[in-house]
Scaffold this active site. Structure first.
Site, PDB file in Angstrom:
ATOM      1  N   GLU A 270       0.830  -1.201   0.000  1.00 44.64           N
ATOM      2  CA  GLU A 270       0.000   0.000   0.000  1.00 44.64           C
ATOM      3  C   GLU A 270       0.869   1.258   0.000  1.00 44.64           C
ATOM      4  O   GLU A 270       1.800   1.386   0.781  1.00 44.64           O
ATOM      5  CB  GLU A 270      -0.893  -0.024   1.249  1.00 44.64           C
ATOM      6  CG  GLU A 270      -1.785   1.182   1.403  1.00 44.64           C
ATOM      7  CD  GLU A 270      -2.563   1.151   2.710  1.00 44.64           C
ATOM      8  OE1 GLU A 270      -3.529   1.926   2.831  1.00 44.64           O
ATOM      9  OE2 GLU A 270      -2.204   0.354   3.609  1.00 44.64           O
TER      10      GLU A 270
ATOM     11  N   CYS B 267      -5.216  -2.880   2.888  1.00 43.51           N
ATOM     12  CA  CYS B 267      -5.228  -2.640   4.328  1.00 43.51           C
ATOM     13  C   CYS B 267      -6.306  -3.477   5.000  1.00 43.51           C
ATOM     14  O   CYS B 267      -6.348  -4.688   4.836  1.00 43.51           O
ATOM     15  CB  CYS B 267      -5.395  -1.143   4.599  1.00 43.51           C
ATOM     16  SG  CYS B 267      -5.091  -0.681   6.327  1.00 43.51           S
TER      17      CYS B 267
ATOM     18  N   LYS C 250      -9.491   1.136  -3.542  1.00 53.23           N
ATOM     19  CA  LYS C 250      -9.968   0.659  -2.249  1.00 53.23           C
ATOM     20  C   LYS C 250     -11.418   1.087  -2.022  1.00 53.23           C
ATOM     21  O   LYS C 250     -11.781   2.256  -2.235  1.00 53.23           O
ATOM     22  CB  LYS C 250      -9.068   1.205  -1.129  1.00 53.23           C
ATOM     23  CG  LYS C 250      -9.409   0.658   0.250  1.00 53.23           C
ATOM     24  CD  LYS C 250      -8.442   1.194   1.303  1.00 53.23           C
ATOM     25  CE  LYS C 250      -8.757   0.607   2.683  1.00 53.23           C
ATOM     26  NZ  LYS C 250      -7.861   1.131   3.713  1.00 53.23           N
TER      27      LYS C 250
END
Length: 537
Positions: A284, A396, A346
């Site tokens: 990320e 994440c 995301k």
């Protein structure tokens, strides 16, 4: 006198609930070695169940039950995600007292769900011991679902994660982590209600026999599914060689132009250039700048490196601009991406870190967190197709939300064969958050029986196979490249592997079947209480 006696017991009840809650937190990843302890999770639940079990002398009032549940859950949750203090104080600049208060307030707020269901249990628990056990498990399920979904959801530390290595783990492929936690809760309440007389008379034997049959069947079926149930003549899924990059850029330097940014750009560019594996994964925001902020030719040079030849790369990078908004994204690079570039944005954003909840701008203004407001990607975005694999990114803590990952399984022929998690847990220092997140990824592997590959900034960079077993892992807080391989699983022309029951039903209905089960149990308890009142009247 009875009321006074019960009141005098409250300090001891509160102390036991507090200790049990902290034990529940420790069971998710033992501070000494980071391993989950399924038996400790059961013990902690047993203490809670013992405090509120029905028919044990003086009846626990619903108010007392709610207080016990609130103390237990607040201790459990603050002991689980205490490391939020590090992100808010150490890296966000929030004064320490406010950071402590914020962690405790969040734990108390989320703990209110458990307080509510413990109060309901003490008010409505059936007289029958087996019914009380099932009712306790159903209410526990409703509390876990509420915490995982309402207000964007924060299910970190759900009790079921402690069982990723335990005897209940085979149930994950059927009911997921929430269902697994409900089974554990029902089991514990059933046990704590037993008395020596019950054992001597053989009471509840049917319940324990049924439970043993379910566990034995689940174990045998899972072993068959992951080890035996294919014929030797079937082609095996292709094996991908991997290189997972862990830059270990200190969080307080990661977005600083004079320190972490040039180090990250130089190291990741070199690692991507020199890689030899089929698939290379950078974590990320491995590239911590927007494309338009990079030196001209930097990103284009990396893309050109993978435009030809037998390799591909997935790289974490923020995208967007002030007009369109920003996204926390993954770019796919390979020969097939020249005409149509691959991009994953995301979807499940982190409150305060990636979006600002309504009425909380004052809170985020007190912290120094870059790029605090992102746009959301869609649920169920396409996988990255490479060498016969369908590779599904998640960024994440998106891997906490199995129901969202499951949206990609609606068509088994297009379902992912491998999950890849891109994370930066550097926000939380060298804490137990790294171990907890690893076990969360392992649970997703158990639920879907798909490998989970993890590329992170500081750890845990790892390869998890379809059985939830960590096969390769890089030492945390080191800079390096984890080399290994992964064999995808799926239903396609090359293999006979099917999707799990959990993947099948969660792709179609999300978590509604679990909500329905919990709701039916609550409705049945209300009806039974009404019937008892009518008979008593």
């Amino acid at each position: 006198m009875a009321r006074a006696s019960l009141t005098m017991r409250w300090p001891l009840q509160a102390l036991l609930a507090l200790a049990a809650g902290l034990a529940q937190a420790a069971s998710l990843a033992w501070p000494g070695n980071g391993q989950p302890l399924w038996w400790l999770q059961l013990v902690s639940l047993a203490v809670l169940a013992r405090l509120v079990r029905p028919g044990a002398g003086a009846v626990v009032s619903w108010q007392r039950g709610a207080l016990i549940g609130g103390v237990f859950a607040t201790a459990w949750l603050s002991g689980t995600f205490w490391w939020l203090f590090i992100s808010m104080h150490t890296y966000g600049g929030l004064p320490a007292p406010l950071a402590v208060a914020a962690v405790l307030a969040l734990a108390a707020f989320l703990g209110s769900y458990y307080a509510a269901v413990l109060g309901i249990f003490c008010r409505l628990a059936p007289v029958h011991k087996g019914g009380a056990a099932l009712f306790f498990g159903a209410l526990w399920l409703l509390a876990e679902l509420a915490r995982g979904i309402w207000w964007t959801g924060f299910p970190w530390g759900a009790g079921g994660y402690a069982h990723v290595d335990g005897p209940l783990a085979p149930l994950a492929r059927y009911v997921g982590v929430y269902g697994l936690g409900a089974v554990a809760a029902a089991l514990v309440m059933g046990v704590v209600q037993l008395r020596p007389a019950d054992l001597r008379r053989g009471r509840l034997w049917a319940l324990w026999l049924a439970l043993a049959a379910v566990l034995a069947g689940a174990t045998v079926q899972r072993f068959c599914a992951v080890n035996l149930c294919h014929t030797p003549s079937q082609p095996q899924p292709p094996v991908l060689t991997l290189e997972l990059l862990q830059g270990n850029i200190p969080q307080d330097e990661k977005f600083q132009p004079g320190s972490g940014v040039p180090v990250a750009l130089q190291w990741y560019a070199a690692a991507l250039r020199d890689a030899k594996a089929d698939l290379v994964v950078a974590p990320e925001t491995a590239i911590p700048l927007l494309p338009q902020q990079l030196i001209p030719g930097y990103l284009e040079g990396i893309q050109q490196r993978y435009a030809e030849g037998p390799q591909a790369a997935l790289v974490g990078i923020p995208l967007g601009d002030e007009t369109l908004g920003y996204t926390n994204s993954v770019l796919g690079m390979g020969p097939a991406t020249q005409a149509e570039p691959y991009r994953y944005d995301k979807h499940h954003l982190v409150p305060f870190g990636e979006f600002i909840p309504p009425f909380f701008k004052w809170f985020t203004a007190m912290m120094d967190i870059p790029l605090g407001d992102f746009n959301r990607g869609a649920v169920g975005q396409p996988s990255f197709a490479w060498k016969g694999q369908r590779i599904a990114p998640n960024i994440c803590y998106e891997d906490l939300f199995g129901e969202e990952l499951g949206a990609r399984f609606i068509d088994p022929a297009e379902a992912p064969t491998v999950f890849v998690n891109f994370s930066n847990i550097g926000w939380f220092g060298n804490s137990v958050a790294i171990d907890q997140h690893l076990h969360i990824s392992r649970m997703r592997a158990l639920e879907f029986e798909r490998p989970m590959v993890r590329a992170t900034n500081t750890g845990a960079t790892a390869i998890i196979d379809h059985r939830g077993v960590v096969t390769h892992q890089l030492e945390r807080h080191t800079r390096g490249v984890l080399q290994g391989q992964v064999q995808g699983r799926g239903l396609d022309a090359q293999s006979g592997w099917a999707i799990t029951p959990y993947a099948w039903w969660v792709a179609r209905w999300g978590l509604w079947p679990l909500w329905a089960l919990g709701g039916l149990a609550l409705a049945a308890a209300l009806l039974a209480r009404g019937a008892r009142r009518v008979r008593g009247g």
